[in-house]
Design a protein around this motif. Structure first.
Motif, short mmCIF file in Angstrom:
data_model
loop_
_atom_site.label_atom_id
_atom_site.label_comp_id
_atom_site.label_asym_id
_atom_site.label_seq_id
_atom_site.Cartn_x
_atom_site.Cartn_y
_atom_site.Cartn_z
N ASP A 68 5.19 -58.32 -3.34
CA ASP A 68 6.49 -58.45 -4.01
C ASP A 68 7.53 -57.79 -3.10
O ASP A 68 7.57 -56.56 -3.00
CB ASP A 68 6.37 -57.73 -5.37
CG ASP A 68 7.71 -57.40 -5.99
OD1 ASP A 68 8.75 -57.91 -5.52
OD2 ASP A 68 7.71 -56.62 -6.96
N SER A 69 8.35 -58.60 -2.42
CA SER A 69 9.25 -58.03 -1.41
C SER A 69 10.32 -57.13 -2.02
O SER A 69 10.81 -56.21 -1.37
CB SER A 69 9.90 -59.15 -0.59
OG SER A 69 10.70 -59.97 -1.41
N GLY A 70 10.68 -57.38 -3.28
CA GLY A 70 11.69 -56.54 -3.94
C GLY A 70 11.25 -55.08 -4.00
O GLY A 70 12.10 -54.18 -4.02
N ALA A 71 9.94 -54.84 -3.98
CA ALA A 71 9.44 -53.47 -4.06
C ALA A 71 9.92 -52.64 -2.87
O ALA A 71 10.20 -51.44 -3.01
CB ALA A 71 7.91 -53.47 -4.12
N LEU A 72 10.05 -53.27 -1.69
CA LEU A 72 10.53 -52.50 -0.53
C LEU A 72 12.02 -52.18 -0.66
O LEU A 72 12.46 -51.09 -0.29
CB LEU A 72 10.27 -53.28 0.76
CG LEU A 72 8.84 -53.19 1.30
CD1 LEU A 72 8.70 -54.04 2.57
CD2 LEU A 72 8.41 -51.75 1.60
N SER A 101 7.27 -62.13 -9.84
CA SER A 101 6.22 -61.26 -9.35
C SER A 101 4.91 -61.45 -10.11
O SER A 101 3.83 -61.54 -9.50
CB SER A 101 6.69 -59.82 -9.43
OG SER A 101 5.90 -59.07 -8.58
N SER A 102 4.99 -61.52 -11.45
CA SER A 102 3.75 -61.72 -12.22
C SER A 102 3.18 -63.11 -11.95
O SER A 102 1.96 -63.28 -11.85
CB SER A 102 3.98 -61.48 -13.70
OG SER A 102 5.15 -62.10 -14.11
N THR A 103 4.06 -64.10 -11.77
CA THR A 103 3.58 -65.45 -11.47
C THR A 103 2.93 -65.47 -10.09
O THR A 103 1.83 -66.01 -9.92
CB THR A 103 4.77 -66.45 -11.49
OG1 THR A 103 5.40 -66.37 -12.76
CG2 THR A 103 4.31 -67.87 -11.24
N ALA A 104 3.61 -64.87 -9.10
CA ALA A 104 3.08 -64.86 -7.73
C ALA A 104 1.72 -64.16 -7.70
O ALA A 104 0.79 -64.62 -7.03
CB ALA A 104 4.07 -64.17 -6.80
N ALA A 105 1.58 -63.05 -8.43
CA ALA A 105 0.30 -62.32 -8.45
C ALA A 105 -0.80 -63.18 -9.06
O ALA A 105 -1.92 -63.23 -8.54
CB ALA A 105 0.46 -61.01 -9.22
N GLY A 151 13.70 -66.60 -6.39
CA GLY A 151 14.41 -66.88 -7.63
C GLY A 151 15.18 -65.67 -8.10
O GLY A 151 15.07 -64.59 -7.51
N PRO A 152 15.97 -65.83 -9.16
CA PRO A 152 16.81 -64.73 -9.65
C PRO A 152 16.00 -63.64 -10.37
O PRO A 152 14.80 -63.80 -10.60
CB PRO A 152 17.75 -65.43 -10.64
CG PRO A 152 17.01 -66.64 -11.08
CD PRO A 152 16.16 -67.07 -9.92
N ALA A 153 16.68 -62.55 -10.69
CA ALA A 153 16.05 -61.41 -11.36
C ALA A 153 15.39 -61.84 -12.68
O ALA A 153 15.94 -62.67 -13.41
CB ALA A 153 17.11 -60.34 -11.64
N ALA A 154 14.22 -61.26 -12.93
CA ALA A 154 13.52 -61.46 -14.21
C ALA A 154 13.14 -62.92 -14.48
O ALA A 154 13.01 -63.32 -15.63
CB ALA A 154 14.35 -60.90 -15.38
N LEU A 206 4.27 -64.52 -1.32
CA LEU A 206 5.33 -63.53 -1.19
C LEU A 206 6.47 -63.92 -2.10
O LEU A 206 6.94 -65.07 -2.06
CB LEU A 206 5.77 -63.57 0.28
CG LEU A 206 6.60 -62.48 0.88
CD1 LEU A 206 6.00 -61.11 0.61
CD2 LEU A 206 6.69 -62.69 2.39
N ASP A 207 6.94 -62.99 -2.94
CA ASP A 207 8.06 -63.35 -3.82
C ASP A 207 9.28 -62.51 -3.51
O ASP A 207 9.17 -61.38 -3.04
CB ASP A 207 7.66 -63.26 -5.30
CG ASP A 207 7.28 -61.87 -5.75
OD1 ASP A 207 6.12 -61.47 -5.56
OD2 ASP A 207 8.16 -61.16 -6.28
N GLY A 208 10.46 -63.11 -3.72
CA GLY A 208 11.71 -62.41 -3.42
C GLY A 208 12.92 -63.29 -3.66
O GLY A 208 12.96 -64.07 -4.63
#
Ligand code: DC
Length: 221
Positions: free
Chosen positions: A32-36, A16-20, A9-12, A124-126
């Motif tokens: 959270d793939s965005g972290a890489l 990530s909090s939902t996936a966790a 999904g889009p930014a914000a 996994l989110d991204g």
């Protein structure tokens, strides 16, 4: 067989909090793939270069990678957890440009695929998990909300005032990032045809988690 739940999904949009929270509820691992992409951006900024080979070499030298913190899989840089150095506004402003570089996307995808194991379910989110990285995911969710709702949440998260001017500015920033992420040539942000759309504009956090947990349990059963 590897079992992945993809939340894109889009930014914000609260991915990530939902996936966790979904991962905690079903006893899965979370990444959270965005972290890489943010980690690579930190390295690129420090190096002052957008050359993919130099960034990859410097990332290897500084040991940018993933490690386990219980069932959370988190980024490390220079031998330390990287969270505090990858969430700065400087990194946020530069990350879409780094994430548009094909060889760096391959670098990230190799690490995401290596993190998925036959032994556990991975949430996994991204942006491209269901479309590119794990097209075989057992469940694909596309999480979204209007830019204004996302901007409101972002400001609240940062403890900032949500007066009209700040809200308009943040909405604009998010729309600009969405446009870069959705308009790039490689692995653009888009909903996989088989993904379940969850619009959180008027859903509370617990409700959106419960909805995805129910979908996940069904997909895994
Ligand atoms: O989710 P985030 O804001 O931390 O993501 C940071 C950036 O990384 C964002 O601009 C989009 C990019 N990204 C991507 O292109 N593909 C992913 N799978 C995850 C993030």
């Amino acid at each position: 067989m590897r079992r992945v739940i993809a939340i894109d999904g889009p930014a914000a949009s609260g991915k990530s909090s939902t996936a966790a929270a979904v991962a905690r509820a079903i006893g899965a691992h979370h990444l959270d793939s965005g972290a890489l992409y943010r980690g690579l951006t930190r390295v690129a900024l420090d190096l002052n270069s957008l050359d993919p080979s130099s960034i990859a070499a410097e990332a290897a030298r500084r040991k940018l990678g993933l490690d386990h913190d219980g069932r959370e899989i988190v980024p490390f840089l220079d031998g330390r957890p990287a969270e505090s150095v990858i969430r700065t506004s400087e990194v946020t402003a530069a990350v879409s440009a780094v994430a548009a570089i094909g060889p760096l996307r391959d670098w990230v995808n190799d690490r995401l695929r290596a993190a998925a194991s036959d032994d556990w379910v991975l949430v996994l989110d991204g942006r491209d998990i269901g479309t590119v990285v794990f097209p075989e995911a057992v469940l694909k969710v596309f999480l979204t909300a209007t830019p204004e709702a996302r901007a409101r949440r972002r400001l609240a998260q940062r403890g900032e005032d949500s007066n009209e001017r700040m809200l308009a500015l943040e909405t604009e920033r998010l729309a600009a990032r969405d446009a870069l992420d959705a308009g790039r040539a490689v692995a653009p942000l888009r909903q996989a045809p088989e993904a379940v759309l969850v619009d959180t504009t008027s859903l509370g956090f617990q409700d959106q988690v419960a909805r995805i947990v129910a979908l996940a349990r069904k997909a895994l059963s």
